[in-house]
Design an enzyme around this catalytic site. Structure first.
Site, PDB file in Angstrom:
ATOM      1  N   CYS A   1      -8.260  40.793 127.868  1.00  0.00           N
ATOM      2  CA  CYS A   1      -9.682  40.406 127.900  1.00  0.00           C
ATOM      3  C   CYS A   1     -10.000  39.180 128.747  1.00  0.00           C
ATOM      4  O   CYS A   1     -10.827  39.266 129.654  1.00  0.00           O
ATOM      5  CB  CYS A   1     -10.172  40.194 126.484  1.00  0.00           C
ATOM      6  SG  CYS A   1      -9.938  41.673 125.490  1.00  0.00           S
TER       7      CYS A   1
ATOM      8  N   THR B   1     -13.598  49.768 129.690  1.00  0.00           N
ATOM      9  CA  THR B   1     -14.271  49.514 130.969  1.00  0.00           C
ATOM     10  C   THR B   1     -13.251  48.834 131.892  1.00  0.00           C
ATOM     11  O   THR B   1     -13.335  47.632 132.143  1.00  0.00           O
ATOM     12  CB  THR B   1     -15.510  48.607 130.772  1.00  0.00           C
ATOM     13  OG1 THR B   1     -15.134  47.450 129.999  1.00  0.00           O
ATOM     14  CG2 THR B   1     -16.617  49.329 130.049  1.00  0.00           C
TER      15      THR B   1
ATOM     16  N   LYS C   1      -9.947  39.580 117.778  1.00  0.00           N
ATOM     17  CA  LYS C   1      -8.703  39.107 118.382  1.00  0.00           C
ATOM     18  C   LYS C   1      -7.588  40.074 117.989  1.00  0.00           C
ATOM     19  O   LYS C   1      -7.508  40.467 116.814  1.00  0.00           O
ATOM     20  CB  LYS C   1      -8.332  37.707 117.879  1.00  0.00           C
ATOM     21  CG  LYS C   1      -9.305  36.632 118.317  1.00  0.00           C
ATOM     22  CD  LYS C   1      -8.834  35.255 117.905  1.00  0.00           C
ATOM     23  CE  LYS C   1      -8.919  34.977 116.417  1.00  0.00           C
ATOM     24  NZ  LYS C   1     -10.260  35.017 115.828  1.00  0.00           N
TER      25      LYS C   1
ATOM     26  N   ARG D   1       0.080  42.841 128.410  1.00  0.00           N
ATOM     27  CA  ARG D   1      -0.891  42.836 129.505  1.00  0.00           C
ATOM     28  C   ARG D   1      -1.229  41.399 129.915  1.00  0.00           C
ATOM     29  O   ARG D   1      -1.584  40.578 129.079  1.00  0.00           O
ATOM     30  CB  ARG D   1      -2.164  43.597 129.097  1.00  0.00           C
ATOM     31  CG  ARG D   1      -1.940  45.104 129.160  1.00  0.00           C
ATOM     32  CD  ARG D   1      -3.128  45.851 128.664  1.00  0.00           C
ATOM     33  NE  ARG D   1      -3.329  45.664 127.233  1.00  0.00           N
ATOM     34  CZ  ARG D   1      -4.355  46.180 126.556  1.00  0.00           C
ATOM     35  NH1 ARG D   1      -5.275  46.870 127.183  1.00  0.00           N
ATOM     36  NH2 ARG D   1      -4.450  45.998 125.258  1.00  0.00           N
TER      37      ARG D   1
HETATM   38  C1  UGA Z   1      -9.819  37.394 122.951  1.00  0.00           C
HETATM   39  C2  UGA Z   1     -10.884  36.589 122.195  1.00  0.00           C
HETATM   40  O1  UGA Z   1     -10.281  35.532 121.449  1.00  0.00           O
HETATM   41  C3  UGA Z   1     -11.668  37.498 121.244  1.00  0.00           C
HETATM   42  O2  UGA Z   1     -12.717  36.763 120.617  1.00  0.00           O
HETATM   43  C4  UGA Z   1     -12.287  38.657 122.063  1.00  0.00           C
HETATM   44  O3  UGA Z   1     -12.991  39.572 121.232  1.00  0.00           O
HETATM   45  C5  UGA Z   1     -11.183  39.415 122.766  1.00  0.00           C
HETATM   46  O4  UGA Z   1     -10.450  38.499 123.626  1.00  0.00           O
HETATM   47  C6  UGA Z   1     -11.843  40.518 123.562  1.00  0.00           C
HETATM   48  O5  UGA Z   1     -12.589  40.226 124.498  1.00  0.00           O
HETATM   49  O6  UGA Z   1     -11.741  41.692 123.164  1.00  0.00           O
HETATM   50  P1  UGA Z   1      -7.315  38.236 122.414  1.00  0.00           P
HETATM   51  O7  UGA Z   1      -7.282  38.735 123.836  1.00  0.00           O
HETATM   52  O8  UGA Z   1      -6.805  39.095 121.318  1.00  0.00           O
HETATM   53  O9  UGA Z   1      -8.853  37.866 122.012  1.00  0.00           O
HETATM   54  O10 UGA Z   1      -6.460  36.915 122.452  1.00  0.00           O
HETATM   55  P2  UGA Z   1      -6.536  35.397 121.921  1.00  0.00           P
HETATM   56  O11 UGA Z   1      -5.932  35.277 120.597  1.00  0.00           O
HETATM   57  O12 UGA Z   1      -7.892  34.845 122.110  1.00  0.00           O
HETATM   58  O13 UGA Z   1      -5.519  34.706 122.974  1.00  0.00           O
HETATM   59  C7  UGA Z   1      -5.680  34.842 124.394  1.00  0.00           C
HETATM   60  C8  UGA Z   1      -4.627  34.069 125.150  1.00  0.00           C
HETATM   61  O14 UGA Z   1      -4.925  32.676 125.144  1.00  0.00           O
HETATM   62  C9  UGA Z   1      -3.197  34.175 124.615  1.00  0.00           C
HETATM   63  O15 UGA Z   1      -2.324  34.366 125.722  1.00  0.00           O
HETATM   64  C10 UGA Z   1      -2.945  32.840 123.948  1.00  0.00           C
HETATM   65  O16 UGA Z   1      -1.584  32.484 123.947  1.00  0.00           O
HETATM   66  C11 UGA Z   1      -3.769  31.921 124.825  1.00  0.00           C
HETATM   67  N1  UGA Z   1      -4.219  30.665 124.167  1.00  0.00           N
HETATM   68  C12 UGA Z   1      -5.090  30.716 123.120  1.00  0.00           C
HETATM   69  C13 UGA Z   1      -3.790  29.428 124.654  1.00  0.00           C
HETATM   70  O17 UGA Z   1      -3.005  29.349 125.632  1.00  0.00           O
HETATM   71  N2  UGA Z   1      -4.268  28.283 124.061  1.00  0.00           N
HETATM   72  C14 UGA Z   1      -5.127  28.301 123.020  1.00  0.00           C
HETATM   73  O18 UGA Z   1      -5.508  27.225 122.537  1.00  0.00           O
HETATM   74  C15 UGA Z   1      -5.540  29.551 122.535  1.00  0.00           C
END
Ligand code: UGA
Length: 422
Positions: free
Chosen positions: A264, A84, A158, A331
């Site tokens: 996401c 989407t 994730k 991304r």
């Molecule tokens: C995220 C969510 O965690 C999932 O639960 C969700 O299903 C998914 O999006 C989605 O909507 O499909 P993801 O995008 O794989 O998953 O990434 P994350 O591991 O959550 O990390 C996202 C970003 O936040 C990264 O850039 C990471 O470096 C950053 N982050 C994460 C921080 O800067 N601090 C934190 O404490 C945690």
């Protein structure tokens, strides 16, 4: 159970392979025939830890088909897992959803038994009932609640941990419109003993957006507090260790740094803002979450300029290009605004990433990319943008390091070291 997955992208492929591992017969349906051939050969078209092994292991239970040839005569459940992508105003675009919903409707027209359609794509509240349901009913000539089941079942995977997350869920949200889809989803997820919430599709759709918006808010909160802690000489990590000890506050996702990226969080927060704004309820908190996230990476540049005020012609090293460790996905990576700003200042960039160099070349073809992290250290200053584990093994002795992700070895070894929030 016989299950079909429409859309074999990231979510569809991981979910389908895991459903096959649980013993179901799974058929992938996609417009991309190369993707389907590759799945059928046991080679996943995307990289995800553990996916290839699991696909190969379950190949006898995995099938594929084009939408035109898809035979739903023995299907009990059909998942919608298409993308989407955002419209110019930030709301999600449902063109793929509309197309596959119509295809599914046509394909089940003649199916004698009940079939349940399950929406896994991330869609705004109301979409399953107000957009998907009428298309499905029109094309199938069947009624939801009578010969047709319809439910919304969001994903919480994730990247990099998707197989683990599917197989070990914290919770499963089942937003069904009718008893039949409720029963089918209860059967599909019977192997999992986690908490399960049975609700309406609208609530299920909202839970997905609110989960991502809250996690993004936690990160921007940790970064805003991190900036204040740094100014006051306080260790923000220790602060959040203490804060996270409160039973009301989960300590996860409080890691300060240069912010969140990925496909996401930024997209989903923006979609929620646009949706609420279109309804005359412009949010105040959520835009701040995004604006903190936009400013945070540029703080690395401000810190760098304390040591090198004029970046013109200076060689600056970049460690990490992907949006998070152990991923090749760039991304919305927070390094993108950093690279753009350095180029604007006339710096010469030397960048390294273990997985994402080829991807970044499409956005910044003019940068020098090197094959080893050590080579990046041979510059006037190094910026750390992603916490890839191998950056903990480098020798930073004598180097100037500005760190966006708190790499311990750099903090210990560098001649000059400063972090974005510490
Ligand atoms: C995220 C969510 O965690 C999932 O639960 C969700 O299903 C998914 O999006 C989605 O909507 O499909 P993801 O995008 O794989 O998953 O990434 P994350 O591991 O959550 O990390 C996202 C970003 O936040 C990264 O850039 C990471 O470096 C950053 N982050 C994460 C921080 O800067 N601090 C934190 O404490 C945690």
């Amino acid at each position: 159970m016989k299950i079909a997955i429409f859309g074999s992208g990231y979510v569809g492929l991981v979910s389908g392979v895991c459903l096959a591992e649980l013993g179901n017969e799974v058929t992938f349906v996609d417009i991309d025939s190369n993707k389907l051939e590759s799945i059928q050969r046991g080679t996943p078209p995307i990289y995800e830890e553990g996916l290839e092994e699991l696909l190969k292991k379950n190949l006898t239970r995995i099938h594929s088909s084009s939408a035109a040839q898809y035979d739903s005569s023995d299907a009990e459940a059909i998942f919608i897992c298409v993308g989407t992508p955002p419209n110019p105003d930030g709301t999600p675009n449902y063109k793929f959803i509309r197309t596959v919903t119509a295809q599914i409707g046509e394909s089940i027209k003649k199916t004698p038994h009940n079939v349940t359609i399950i929406v896994k794509s991330t869609v705004l509240p109301g979409t399953t009932e107000e957009i998907i349901r009428p298309i499905l009913e029109e094309h199938s000539e069947k009624k939801v609640g009578r010969e047709l089941g319809l439910a919304m079942n969001p994903e919480f995977l994730k990247e990099g941990l998707a197989i683990h997350d599917f197989m070990n869920p914290d919770r499963i949200i089942i937003g069904s419109m009718d008893e039949y889809s409720r029963e089918i989803l209860t059967r599909i997820y019977a192997p999992f003993s986690c908490k399960k919430l049975h609700t309406t599709p609208k609530v299920a759709e909202m839970i997905k957006y609110v989960s991502n918006a809250f996690l993004a808010t936690k990160i921007s909160f940790a970064n805003e507090i991190g900036n204040i802690c740094k100014r006051n000489g306080i260790d923000t990590e220790e602060v959040f260790t203490g804060v996270g000890m409160d039973a009301r506050i989960n300590p996860a996702f409080f890691v300060s740094g240069i912010g969140f990226g990925g496909s996401c969080f930024p997209k989903d927060v923006q979609a929620l803002i646009s949706h609420a704004t279109n309804q005359g309820l412009p949010p105040k908190l959520l835009p701040a979450v995004l604006s903190i996230n936009d400013e945070q990476p540029l703080r690395l540049i401000s810190i760098l300029k304390k040591y090198i005020p004029n970046l013109h012609g200076k060689r600056i090293g970049i460690l990490g290009l992907s949006f998070k460790p152990c991923s090749d996905d760039i991304r919305e990576s927070r390094v993108i605004p950093i690279l753009a700003s350095l180029l604007e200042e006339g710096a010469e960039i030397m960048a390294y990433d273990p997985l994402a160099i080829e991807q970044m070349k499409h956005i910044f073809p003019g940068i020098t990319y090197v094959k080893s992290a050590e080579a990046v250290l041979n510059t006037e200053a190094v910026l750390i943008a992603t916490a890839h584990p191998e950056f903990e093994l480098l020798n930073y002795e004598g180097k100037v390091v500005i760190d966006g992700r708190r790499v311990r070895a750099a903090a210990k070894g560098a001649a000059i070291y400063e972090g974005v929030c510490w």
